[in-house]
Design a protein around this motif. Structure first.
Motif, short mmCIF file in Angstrom:
data_model
loop_
_atom_site.label_atom_id
_atom_site.label_comp_id
_atom_site.label_asym_id
_atom_site.label_seq_id
_atom_site.Cartn_x
_atom_site.Cartn_y
_atom_site.Cartn_z
N GLU A 1 -22.70 2.29 5.57
CA GLU A 1 -21.36 1.93 5.09
C GLU A 1 -20.78 3.04 4.21
OE1 GLU A 1 -21.89 -2.94 5.07
OE2 GLU A 1 -21.96 -1.83 3.18
N HIS A 2 -21.64 3.64 3.38
CA HIS A 2 -21.18 4.71 2.50
C HIS A 2 -20.68 5.90 3.32
CE1 HIS A 2 -22.08 7.83 -0.88
NE2 HIS A 2 -20.81 7.47 -0.87
N ARG A 3 -21.41 6.23 4.40
CA ARG A 3 -20.98 7.33 5.27
C ARG A 3 -19.62 7.01 5.90
NH1 ARG A 3 -26.66 8.41 6.33
NH2 ARG A 3 -26.76 6.68 7.82
N THR A 4 -19.43 5.73 6.28
CA THR A 4 -18.15 5.32 6.87
C THR A 4 -17.03 5.46 5.85
OG1 THR A 4 -19.27 3.75 8.33
CG2 THR A 4 -16.91 3.43 8.00
N MET A 5 -17.29 5.06 4.60
CA MET A 5 -16.29 5.18 3.54
C MET A 5 -15.84 6.63 3.36
SD MET A 5 -17.76 2.79 0.48
CE MET A 5 -18.21 1.08 0.79
N LYS A 6 -16.83 7.53 3.35
CA LYS A 6 -16.51 8.94 3.16
C LYS A 6 -15.76 9.51 4.36
CE LYS A 6 -19.77 11.56 1.39
NZ LYS A 6 -21.11 12.17 1.19
N GLY A 7 -16.07 8.96 5.55
CA GLY A 7 -15.48 9.50 6.77
C GLY A 7 -14.05 9.06 7.00
N ILE A 8 -13.78 7.75 6.84
CA ILE A 8 -12.44 7.26 7.19
C ILE A 8 -11.51 7.12 5.99
CG2 ILE A 8 -13.44 5.94 9.11
CD1 ILE A 8 -12.79 3.37 7.51
N CYS A 9 -12.05 7.19 4.77
CA CYS A 9 -11.25 7.06 3.55
C CYS A 9 -10.36 5.81 3.62
CB CYS A 9 -10.40 8.29 3.33
SG CYS A 9 -9.62 8.35 1.69
N PRO A 10 -10.95 4.61 3.56
CA PRO A 10 -10.16 3.37 3.73
C PRO A 10 -9.24 3.09 2.56
CG PRO A 10 -12.40 2.83 3.04
CD PRO A 10 -12.37 4.32 3.29
N LEU B 1 0.83 -1.21 0.00
CA LEU B 1 0.00 0.00 0.00
C LEU B 1 0.86 1.25 0.00
CD1 LEU B 1 -2.73 -1.06 2.62
CD2 LEU B 1 -2.92 -1.08 0.12
N LYS B 2 0.39 2.28 -0.67
CA LYS B 2 1.16 3.53 -0.80
C LYS B 2 0.52 4.62 0.06
CE LYS B 2 2.54 2.28 -5.49
NZ LYS B 2 2.42 2.59 -6.94
N PRO B 3 1.26 5.15 1.03
CA PRO B 3 0.70 6.16 1.94
C PRO B 3 0.23 7.42 1.24
CG PRO B 3 2.85 5.36 2.73
CD PRO B 3 2.66 4.83 1.35
N GLU B 4 0.88 7.74 0.11
CA GLU B 4 0.55 9.00 -0.56
C GLU B 4 -0.73 8.91 -1.40
OE1 GLU B 4 3.31 6.71 -3.37
OE2 GLU B 4 3.11 7.08 -1.21
N VAL B 5 -1.24 7.70 -1.58
CA VAL B 5 -2.45 7.51 -2.40
C VAL B 5 -3.70 7.59 -1.53
CG1 VAL B 5 -3.73 5.91 -3.89
CG2 VAL B 5 -1.23 6.11 -4.10
N GLU B 6 -4.61 8.48 -1.85
CA GLU B 6 -5.87 8.58 -1.12
C GLU B 6 -6.94 7.77 -1.86
OE1 GLU B 6 -7.41 12.33 -0.03
OE2 GLU B 6 -5.56 13.05 0.90
N GLY B 7 -7.61 6.91 -1.14
CA GLY B 7 -8.65 6.09 -1.76
C GLY B 7 -8.37 4.61 -1.58
N VAL B 8 -9.29 3.82 -2.10
CA VAL B 8 -9.23 2.37 -1.93
C VAL B 8 -8.22 1.77 -2.90
CG1 VAL B 8 -10.56 0.22 -1.96
CG2 VAL B 8 -11.66 2.35 -1.22
N MET C 1 -3.25 -5.36 13.39
CA MET C 1 -1.87 -5.20 12.94
C MET C 1 -1.32 -3.81 13.24
SD MET C 1 -2.32 -7.21 9.31
CE MET C 1 -0.70 -6.83 8.64
N GLY C 2 -2.22 -2.86 13.52
CA GLY C 2 -1.76 -1.53 13.93
C GLY C 2 -1.04 -0.75 12.85
N THR C 3 -1.49 -0.87 11.61
CA THR C 3 -0.85 -0.15 10.51
C THR C 3 -1.43 1.27 10.42
OG1 THR C 3 -2.42 -0.57 8.71
CG2 THR C 3 -0.92 -2.37 9.30
N PRO C 4 -0.77 2.16 9.69
CA PRO C 4 -1.33 3.51 9.50
C PRO C 4 -2.48 3.54 8.49
CG PRO C 4 0.74 3.31 8.32
CD PRO C 4 0.58 2.04 9.10
N PHE C 5 -2.77 2.41 7.86
CA PHE C 5 -3.80 2.37 6.83
C PHE C 5 -5.16 2.00 7.44
CE2 PHE C 5 0.22 1.38 4.72
CZ PHE C 5 0.23 2.37 3.75
#
Length: 423
Positions: free
Chosen positions: A84-93, A37-44, A66-70
């Motif tokens: 679920e959609h609200r959660t997606m928008k809120g946490i940006c997984p 995973l790339k930290p600089e990429v926003e989105g799924v 696992m305690g990752t930053p992602f």
């Protein structure tokens, strides 16, 4: 297995991993996935498909531990897609784990940007070959245009890899096979139990009484059969609970929790419980109905004898049934005792608390409350599991009535809430 998977993951190849249940496949793919995973990429960046809600939740739980930053989230049927959609928008997984039907729902509505997704993982991919899953899987994959890597996992070696997965298309494929049926067979004690009549209920009751308070899963082939078998056992005052796809999610979670913590020794289930459930210490598998095929038989038995543990598997046969061809013909017969023991009384009971993580309630708060207000000692409290909006606690059964009397009207962490024995 995990080291080999991590090494193979680093290549540009697609990957198929075959390894027994309970061998650590979830971490095997999550460790290298997180590293990719790339930290600089926003989105799924990655989508993980699982055939059941329980498996999706389990993968999400392992990822979070696992305690990752992602960030990760799960999505599945049985709860509002809008939440679920609200959660997606809120946490940006960075990773979404979901069942195929619900994943399609979000993709059709463009609830997240599918053009960023480069990795697809299909857990229990052989399940995809069963009726009803293929179209949903094809649709999901068709809506992920930027895929670069596909990872497929299973505990059984399917005869073919589903074509719609696109594995190996235009790039090399690495297949890692860590299945060793001979080793599994040494740890699994397989026996047949003869029922004198076609209706096996009495034979099942006698077998379970003989097994006592050992942790046992009874597999049947239909939801209606789950209710019928459980109804009979409960009428005989045998402690058991039910698990199948027609149940509401909170009821399924409660049944699993009571089974895991030892307050309910027997779980009556369809094959839904044969995959993806991480329940340590299952002693026995009982095939009330013969499995539909060898793969189902393997997955059912995979709930016991996990890692280096030993377990037993019993096939109940009525006079018109014979052992399936994939079961050794010399499988020994388990003779039931003439005098049936009384049904066991579980050592634990499950306490329900109507507050959870969202209310800033944690395990320490709960245990402290039970010690101080409920008069319990350390040995009286077992497994504690705090969910978003509620919590479950295993309490020594002999203490439950006194506990409920002592804490009646008491506040936990300054909050009034419902506290009762989970039924």
């Amino acid at each position: 297995m995990q080291e080999a998977t991590g090494e193979a993951y680093q290549s540009d190849c697609d990957l198929v991993l075959l390894s027994p249940t309970g061998s650590g496949k979830t971490l095997a793919f999550l460790l290298p996935l997180v590293q990719s995973l790339k930290p600089e990429v926003e989105g799924v960046q990655a989508v993980v498909l699982a055939p059941s809600r329980e498996l999706a939740l389990q993968i999400e739980t392992v990822f979070k531990a696992m305690g990752t930053p992602f960030r990760v989230m799960s999505c599945y049927g049985g709860r509002p897609a809008m939440d679920e959609h609200r959660t997606m928008k809120g946490i940006c997984p960075s990773v979404i784990v979901g069942t195929p039907g619900r994943m399609n729902d979000h993709l059709r509505k463009q609830n997240f940007d599918a053009s960023i997704v480069t990795t697809l993982v299909i857990d229990e991919f052989d399940k995809c070959l069963e009726f009803g899953f293929q179209d949903e899987m094809s649709e999901v994959i068709g809506q992920l245009p930027a895929l670069k890597k596909r990872v497929l996992l299973s505990a059984t070696d399917a005869e073919e890899i589903p074509q719609f997965a696109g594995v190996g298309n235009g790039q090399r494929l690495v297949k890692l096979n860590f299945l060793n049926p001979d080793a599994d067979g040494l740890r699994l004690n397989l026996q047949q139990v003869h029922s004198p009549v076609k209706d096996k209920l009495e034979t099942l009751y006698r077998l379970l009484c003989t097994l006592g308070d050992a942790s046992s899963i009874v597999f049947v082939n239909y939801r209606e059969s789950v209710e019928r078998v459980a109804g009979y056992l409960m009428a005989q005052r045998f402690p058991c609970d039910t698990f199948h796809g027609g149940m509401e999610q909170p009821d399924r979670e409660r049944a699993l929790y009571k089974f895991r913590n030892g307050s309910c020794p027997v779980l009556i289930s369809t094959d839904l419980a044969a995959r993806g459930l991480d329940i340590p210490g299952v002693d026995n598998i009982v095939h009330y109905h013969l499995p539909v095929n060898e793969e189902a038989f393997t997955h059912r038995n995979g709930r016991t004898a996990r890692w280096e543990a030993h377990g037993s598997s019993y096939l109940i046969l009525h006079p018109d049934e014979q052992l399936p061809a994939y079961v050794p013909s010399d499988t020994p017969v388990f003779e039931l005792p003439e005098q049936t023991p009384k049904p066991p009384k579980p050592r634990w009971a499950t306490l329900y608390i109507g507050k959870g993580k969202k209310d800033k309630l944690n395990k320490i708060d709960i245990v402290g409350f039970l010690y101080k207000k409920g008069g319990l000692a350390r040995e009286d409290v077992g497994q504690v599991d705090v969910k978003e909006h509620y919590a479950f606690v295993a309490v020594r059964r002999g203490k439950i009535k006194q506990l409920l009397t002592l804490i009646r009207g008491e506040k936990i962490k300054g909050m009034k809430t419902l506290i009762e024995e989970a039924r």
